[in-house]
Design a protein around this motif. Structure first.
Motif, PDB file in Angstrom:
ATOM      1  N   LYS A   9      15.064  -0.606   4.086  1.00 21.08           N
ATOM      2  CA  LYS A   9      13.632  -0.891   4.013  1.00 21.08           C
ATOM      3  C   LYS A   9      12.999  -1.149   5.383  1.00 21.08           C
ATOM      4  CE  LYS A   9      13.270  -1.032  -0.570  1.00 21.08           C
ATOM      5  NZ  LYS A   9      12.362  -0.179  -1.361  1.00 21.08           N
ATOM      6  N   LYS A  10      13.813  -1.360   6.416  1.00 16.22           N
ATOM      7  CA  LYS A  10      13.241  -1.722   7.720  1.00 16.22           C
ATOM      8  C   LYS A  10      12.585  -0.551   8.431  1.00 16.22           C
ATOM      9  CE  LYS A  10      17.386  -0.834  10.448  1.00 16.22           C
ATOM     10  NZ  LYS A  10      18.469  -1.402  11.258  1.00 16.22           N
ATOM     11  N   VAL A  11      12.858   0.674   7.991  1.00 14.12           N
ATOM     12  CA  VAL A  11      12.281   1.865   8.623  1.00 14.12           C
ATOM     13  C   VAL A  11      10.923   2.141   7.986  1.00 14.12           C
ATOM     14  CG1 VAL A  11      12.589   4.305   9.124  1.00 14.12           C
ATOM     15  CG2 VAL A  11      14.578   2.773   9.009  1.00 14.12           C
ATOM     16  N   PRO A  12       9.825   2.161   8.770  1.00 11.79           N
ATOM     17  CA  PRO A  12       8.500   2.405   8.180  1.00 11.79           C
ATOM     18  C   PRO A  12       8.383   3.815   7.617  1.00 11.79           C
ATOM     19  CG  PRO A  12       8.392   2.410  10.585  1.00 11.79           C
ATOM     20  CD  PRO A  12       9.774   1.977  10.216  1.00 11.79           C
ATOM     21  N   LYS A  13       7.747   3.891   6.461  1.00  7.72           N
ATOM     22  CA  LYS A  13       7.514   5.173   5.823  1.00  7.72           C
ATOM     23  C   LYS A  13       6.024   5.412   5.651  1.00  7.72           C
ATOM     24  CE  LYS A  13      11.884   5.164   3.233  1.00  7.72           C
ATOM     25  NZ  LYS A  13      12.510   5.235   1.889  1.00  7.72           N
ATOM     26  N   LYS A  14       5.640   6.657   5.653  1.00  2.00           N
ATOM     27  CA  LYS A  14       4.236   6.999   5.517  1.00  2.00           C
ATOM     28  C   LYS A  14       3.741   6.555   4.148  1.00  2.00           C
ATOM     29  CE  LYS A  14       1.021  10.830   6.197  1.00  2.00           C
ATOM     30  NZ  LYS A  14       0.865  12.269   6.488  1.00  2.00           N
ATOM     31  N   GLY A  15       2.666   5.773   4.163  1.00  2.00           N
ATOM     32  CA  GLY A  15       2.099   5.270   2.922  1.00  2.00           C
ATOM     33  C   GLY A  15       2.776   4.035   2.391  1.00  2.00           C
ATOM     34  N   GLY A  16       3.816   3.536   3.075  1.00  2.46           N
ATOM     35  CA  GLY A  16       4.532   2.354   2.612  1.00  2.46           C
ATOM     36  C   GLY A  16       3.836   1.072   3.035  1.00  2.46           C
ATOM     37  N   ASP A  17       4.365  -0.038   2.563  1.00  3.65           N
ATOM     38  CA  ASP A  17       3.815  -1.352   2.878  1.00  3.65           C
ATOM     39  C   ASP A  17       4.347  -1.793   4.242  1.00  3.65           C
ATOM     40  OD1 ASP A  17       3.033  -3.990   3.059  1.00  3.65           O
ATOM     41  OD2 ASP A  17       3.286  -4.376   0.913  1.00  3.65           O
ATOM     42  N   GLU A  18       3.470  -1.785   5.258  1.00  2.00           N
ATOM     43  CA  GLU A  18       3.893  -2.107   6.614  1.00  2.00           C
ATOM     44  C   GLU A  18       4.300  -3.568   6.741  1.00  2.00           C
ATOM     45  OE1 GLU A  18       1.063  -0.970   9.508  1.00  2.00           O
ATOM     46  OE2 GLU A  18       1.060   1.147   8.966  1.00  2.00           O
ATOM     47  N   LYS A  19       3.660  -4.439   5.942  1.00  2.00           N
ATOM     48  CA  LYS A  19       4.003  -5.852   6.024  1.00  2.00           C
ATOM     49  C   LYS A  19       5.425  -6.100   5.548  1.00  2.00           C
ATOM     50  CE  LYS A  19       2.564 -10.433   4.442  1.00  2.00           C
ATOM     51  NZ  LYS A  19       1.610 -11.201   3.612  1.00  2.00           N
ATOM     52  N   GLN A  20       5.819  -5.474   4.449  1.00  2.00           N
ATOM     53  CA  GLN A  20       7.178  -5.646   3.961  1.00  2.00           C
ATOM     54  C   GLN A  20       8.195  -5.051   4.925  1.00  2.00           C
ATOM     55  OE1 GLN A  20       7.753  -4.343  -0.067  1.00  2.00           O
ATOM     56  NE2 GLN A  20       6.718  -6.138  -0.918  1.00  2.00           N
ATOM     57  N   THR A  21       7.839  -3.928   5.536  1.00  2.00           N
ATOM     58  CA  THR A  21       8.726  -3.326   6.534  1.00  2.00           C
ATOM     59  C   THR A  21       8.937  -4.263   7.712  1.00  2.00           C
ATOM     60  OG1 THR A  21       7.963  -1.123   5.902  1.00  2.00           O
ATOM     61  CG2 THR A  21       9.050  -1.333   8.034  1.00  2.00           C
ATOM     62  N   ARG A  22       7.839  -4.873   8.161  1.00  2.00           N
ATOM     63  CA  ARG A  22       7.923  -5.821   9.272  1.00  2.00           C
ATOM     64  C   ARG A  22       8.741  -7.043   8.880  1.00  2.00           C
ATOM     65  NH1 ARG A  22       3.019  -5.531  10.194  1.00  2.00           N
ATOM     66  NH2 ARG A  22       2.227  -7.359   9.100  1.00  2.00           N
ATOM     67  N   ASN A  23       8.549  -7.523   7.670  1.00  2.00           N
ATOM     68  CA  ASN A  23       9.320  -8.684   7.204  1.00  2.00           C
ATOM     69  C   ASN A  23      10.817  -8.368   7.093  1.00  2.00           C
ATOM     70  OD1 ASN A  23       7.067 -10.283   7.076  1.00  2.00           O
ATOM     71  ND2 ASN A  23       6.751 -10.007   4.876  1.00  2.00           N
ATOM     72  N   ALA A  24      11.145  -7.138   6.683  1.00  2.00           N
ATOM     73  CA  ALA A  24      12.554  -6.753   6.602  1.00  2.00           C
ATOM     74  C   ALA A  24      13.210  -6.798   7.982  1.00  2.00           C
ATOM     75  CB  ALA A  24      12.673  -5.351   5.996  1.00  2.00           C
ATOM     76  N   ARG A  25      12.501  -6.359   9.011  1.00  2.00           N
ATOM     77  CA  ARG A  25      13.048  -6.411  10.373  1.00  2.00           C
ATOM     78  C   ARG A  25      13.194  -7.856  10.847  1.00  2.00           C
ATOM     79  NH1 ARG A  25       9.252  -2.131  11.129  1.00  2.00           N
ATOM     80  NH2 ARG A  25       7.830  -3.584  12.163  1.00  2.00           N
TER      81      ARG A  25
END
Length: 595
Positions: free
Chosen positions: A85-101
């Protein structure tokens, strides 16, 4: 007869007829838990909990050491899901991606805070910089973190054959197993080197020795440096001699003095860092106690390990102004001195939201233009959105980049309003002076004055005529007012240039350039910006290292590389702003989220 659910007790009488204090007794000894008593819990966290709150592992225990401490359990599958989940995906939730990192970084910090042999016994849940409560030690800290630690033959069911990181882990384990059977002298001490946080955690869990690659990483000393060192006033008093004077004063032409300070407290100080002597921060408001007693210095030279050659800073906090405003605190005063007085080629202002880093640096840039040091200020930042994408933006490059610079535009409007106010007050003053002079001329007959005062009266009239000049509109405006009006037009127009960071490649920064949100700069962008500065030009970077919208940690950003390359030289000043000046609400929110 007592029972495990509470039971009954009887008072025991002694021979002296005194009653004994009643105590509950159990047939199982003092360690038996009664119904309703608090028990320690082992709490397993799901992936979505960490993606919502990356510091959730610390939030299941009370602040009071007497409170029961709960242990946390992280399944191996959760780590592998965080990795995905740490890799950002197009259209994904950037906040959750940032929190995973962020969660991965924190888990790695905890894992590396103890020896590898202690991981299976539990890792103390201690935040970075947190003090251990009295009566406890790190080894026996109650609240602990446990990971699922599979054996080598059990790891296969967790690994994905289509994931390259998992294949690397599988290959490392296979190679270590083959190497273990080699005769002594031919075997190796196996080591996995990786930048990937989750791979390093999983490697530690299966018994691999893991490290990061330090050659491409800024030194730990540079990474931790804040550029500003705080000391109590008592240390400054100890530097004074018996007659109350500072040691080795070196007076300068501008009235500021230089001194030589000695002490083991200055071991971590390097050239061109700032020293602030004062009272500590208030624990409730997080503001400086008695700021008027603070003393600020810049380190001109590190003489030896414990001796520094320092110089007093100019006071923009209470005496001087920078483009009609005062510095709000000691850190801002250090920042203004770095830009205006020392004209350092590279100035980095780091701080959280509301600390005034963008506003005060823009005020410094406008003051430089007013003083004639620079002609324009180039304002830029990366076009990084903090939430959902707003899509295509019409217009020119300047109009596009302005949408990402509301702080700079608001600061410019505020400073120009102060400039307009100054112009109006000077016009009003000149008009009143003219009116008074005309009334005095009509009211006084020179023949009625004594001869001793007639010559002085003529001189005063000549000086009044030379004080200003007649301009269109009938106003009586001085040369100073005309210059300020021209400055207002210049700053409102071409004096403030808005450009994209990507378009600065190949350009020369001969004036002053302000790069906002600089924590988003990549390594190649940091190199490009630093190599653009001409002799006499200035590059000012502002940003917040806690804010990550593009997946680049501060350690890997272009700003960190610039700090590592220039720290300890007269080419760079780093100032960390810690006091929120925007307002009480902003300060309260920053304090809450900074826990």
């Amino acid at each position: 007869m007592p029972t495990i659910t509470g039971g009954t007790t009887r008072p025991v009488k002694k021979s002296n007829n005194k009653k004994r204090v009643q105590k509950k007794q159990t047939p199982f000894g003092s360690s038996c838990m009664y119904k309703g008593a608090k028990k320690r819990k082992l709490i397993a966290l799901d992936t979505n909990i960490l993606m919502t709150d990356p510091l959730a592992m610390f939030h299941f225990n009370g602040k009071d050491p007497k409170d029961d401490d709960n242990d946390i359990f992280i399944p191996l599958k959760v780590l592998l899901e965080l990795d995905r989940k740490k890799v950002p995906k197009k259209g994904g939730d950037e906040k959750q991606t940032r929190n995973a990192r962020t969660a991965a970084k924190m888990l790695l910090y905890l894992t590396e805070s103890v020896p590898m042999s202690q991981i299976k016994n539990g890792i103390p849940l201690i935040k970075p910089g947190e003090k251990i409560p009295n009566g406890r030690s790190r080894k026996h800290f109650k609240a602990k973190l446990f990971f699922e630690m599979p054996k080598e033959n059990e790891l296969e069911k967790f690994l994905d054959p289509d994931n390259s990181d998992h294949e690397i882990l599988r290959s490392c384990l296979k190679k270590r197993k083959e190497d273990a059977v080699l005769p002594e002298g031919k075997s190796h001490d196996f080591l996995l080197v990786s930048f990937d946080n989750i791979m390093r955690i999983v490697g530690l869990l299966v018994g691999l020795r893991v490290e990061t690659y330090l050659n491409e990483t800024p030194s730990e000393e540079s990474f931790r440096s804040k550029g500003v060192h705080y000391f109590p006033l008592e240390l400054l008093r100890r530097q004074k001699t018996e007659d109350g004077e500072m040691p080795h004063p070196i007076p300068q032409q501008d009235g500021k003095r230089e001194y030589v300070f000695k002490g083991k407290e200055f071991e971590n100080v390097v050239m061109y860092e700032f020293l602030i002597f004062g009272r500590p921060l208030d624990s409730e408001t997080r503001r400086q106690l008695e700021p008027e007693t603070e003393r600020q210095y810049i380190v001109l030279e590190k003489v030896n390990a414990q001796t520094v050659h320092v110089r007093e800073l100019k006071d923009y906090q209470y005496q001087e102004k920078v483009f009609y405003v005062h510095a709000m605190n000691a850190e801002q005063n250090c920042l203004v001195n770095a830009i205006l007085d020392y004209r350092t080629p590279l100035v980095i202002a780091e701080g959280g939201a509301g600390t005034g880093k963008t506003f005060i640096t823009l005020a410094c840039a406008y003051q430089q233009i007013k003083n004639g040091v620079h002609k324009i200020v180039q304002v830029s930042r990366d076009a990084v959105e903090s939430g959902e994408s707003i899509g295509f933006l019409p217009g020119s490059v300047e109009s596009k980049i302005k949408n990402f610079l509301p702080g700079v535009l608001g600061g410019r409007d505020t400073l120009l309003r102060l400039l307009s106010k100054d112009i109006k007050e000077k016009k009003k003053f000149c008009a009143n002076e003219k009116k008074v002079a005309e009334e005095d001329t009509l009211a006084v007959d020179i023949k009625t004055l004594p001869k001793s005062k007639r010559r002085q009266y003529r001189r005063d009239r000549v000086a009044t005529k030379k004080a200003g000049q007649q301009v269109k509109g009938g106003g009586y405006v001085s040369d100073e007012i005309a210059r300020l009006e021209a400055l207002w037009v210049h700053l409102q127009g071409e004096g403030t240039s808005f450009e994209s960071v990507s378009l600065l490649r190949g350009a020369n920064i001969s004036n002053i350039a302000l790069i906002d949100e600089a924590q988003h700069t990549k390594t190649n962008q940091g190199k490009m910006l630093g190599s653009r500065v001409q002799e006499g030009g200035q590059l000012v970077l502002t940003g917040n290292v806690e804010q990550d919208d593009v997946g680049i940690s501060f350690r890997d950003s272009g700003v960190a590389k610039l700090i590592d390359a220039t720290r300890g030289t007269d080419l760079m000043n780093l100032i960390t702003l810690r006091t929120v000046e925007r307002g009480r609400l902003a300060a309260r929110i920053a304090q809450y989220y900074g826990k």
